[in-house]
Motif scaffolding. Structure first.
Motif, PDB file in Angstrom:
ATOM      1  N   GLN A 147       0.750  -1.079   0.095  1.00 18.40           N
ATOM      2  CA  GLN A 147      -0.075   0.125  -0.109  1.00 18.40           C
ATOM      3  C   GLN A 147       1.083   1.327  -0.061  1.00 18.40           C
ATOM      4  N   GLU A 148       1.690   1.452   1.158  1.00 18.29           N
ATOM      5  CA  GLU A 148       2.393   2.664   0.958  1.00 18.29           C
ATOM      6  C   GLU A 148       3.330   2.832  -0.387  1.00 18.29           C
ATOM      7  N   GLU A 149       3.986   2.001  -0.780  1.00 19.72           N
ATOM      8  CA  GLU A 149       4.637   2.065  -1.914  1.00 19.72           C
ATOM      9  C   GLU A 149       3.882   2.224  -3.224  1.00 19.72           C
ATOM     10  N   ALA A 150       2.559   1.579  -3.157  1.00 24.29           N
ATOM     11  CA  ALA A 150       1.695   2.078  -4.288  1.00 24.29           C
ATOM     12  C   ALA A 150       1.262   3.558  -4.279  1.00 24.29           C
ATOM     13  N   HIS A 151       0.964   3.947  -2.890  1.00 24.79           N
ATOM     14  CA  HIS A 151       0.459   5.432  -2.558  1.00 24.79           C
ATOM     15  C   HIS A 151       1.552   6.445  -3.183  1.00 24.79           C
TER      16      HIS A 151
ATOM     17  N   GLY B  19       3.376  10.332  -7.467  1.00 24.11           N
ATOM     18  CA  GLY B  19       4.444  10.523  -8.261  1.00 24.11           C
ATOM     19  C   GLY B  19       4.175  10.735  -9.816  1.00 24.11           C
ATOM     20  N   PHE B  20       3.562   9.411 -10.256  1.00 28.67           N
ATOM     21  CA  PHE B  20       2.989   9.160 -11.445  1.00 28.67           C
ATOM     22  C   PHE B  20       2.009  10.448 -11.949  1.00 28.67           C
ATOM     23  N   LEU B  21       1.144  10.607 -11.049  1.00 29.01           N
ATOM     24  CA  LEU B  21       0.107  11.601 -11.410  1.00 29.01           C
ATOM     25  C   LEU B  21       0.582  12.995 -11.516  1.00 29.01           C
TER      26      LEU B  21
END
Length: 189
Positions: free
Chosen positions: A101-105, A110-112
């Motif tokens: 979760q933390e890594e994905a958040h 960053g991606f957006l």
């Protein structure tokens, strides 16, 4: 049983009620209360209150009004149809499944930001569908990112980037992916 005597409202209470009532839609057939006439003399504080010395109250700096968050809107129908029919491609893709979760958040944020700075308008966020829940534990959950990514997209820190989002069409991942419509970068265009 004794009847209570109705208490008349003070001018200050009438002003307060009038202020509150102005912000509420009246029921059918009901009229909003009339505006109270302004008093010519300043309203005296109620007798029960004790006046505090000015030195006893700390001076608070005026609170700056927080900018209102832009509301989320659904992705436009024409855009969704073009994406689903293959007439429009997504501008960029991020695959979050397999991440914690933390890594994905952090990866999503960053991606957006990068996608908005690149001028992208619609991106695809792949969350994965999650596997079948295993009955080994009472609280074991599958498909956590699938459920939590929409929540992240609604948070205030991403509201300045995200216009809206919708579930992707089957060729883009279906319920395991989201189309995300991005806001235009300020100062661009």
């Amino acid at each position: 049983m004794t009847r209570r005597r109705a208490r008349n409202l003070s001018p200050e209470e009438r002003r307060l009620w009038s202020h509150v009532a102005r912000h509420v839609k009246p029921m059918k057939g009901k009229m909003p209360p009339p505006e109270p006439e302004p008093d010519e003399e300043p309203a005296a504080p109620p007798a029960r209150q004790v006046a505090l010395k000015p030195a006893a109250l700390p001076a608070l700096p005026p609170q700056p009004k927080a900018p209102s968050l832009p509301p989320l809107a659904p992705v436009e129908r024409k855009t969704l149809q073009a994406l689903r029919r293959g007439r429009k491609d997504v501008d960029s893709v991020i695959d979050l499944h397999g991440m914690r979760q933390e890594e994905a958040h952090f990866a999503l944020i960053g991606f957006l930001h990068r996608a908005q700075n690149s001028g992208h308008s619609v991106v695809l966020v792949i969350t994965g569908k999650g596997g079948a829940a295993v009955s080994s534990g009472l609280y074991e959950e599958r498909g956590v990112l699938r459920r939590i990514v929409p929540h992240w997209l609604r948070l205030p820190d991403l509201r300045s980037l995200v216009v809206g989002f919708e579930e992707a069409s089957p060729q883009h991942g279906g319920s395991g992916a989201l189309y995300v419509r991005l806001r235009r970068r300020r100062g661009a265009g």
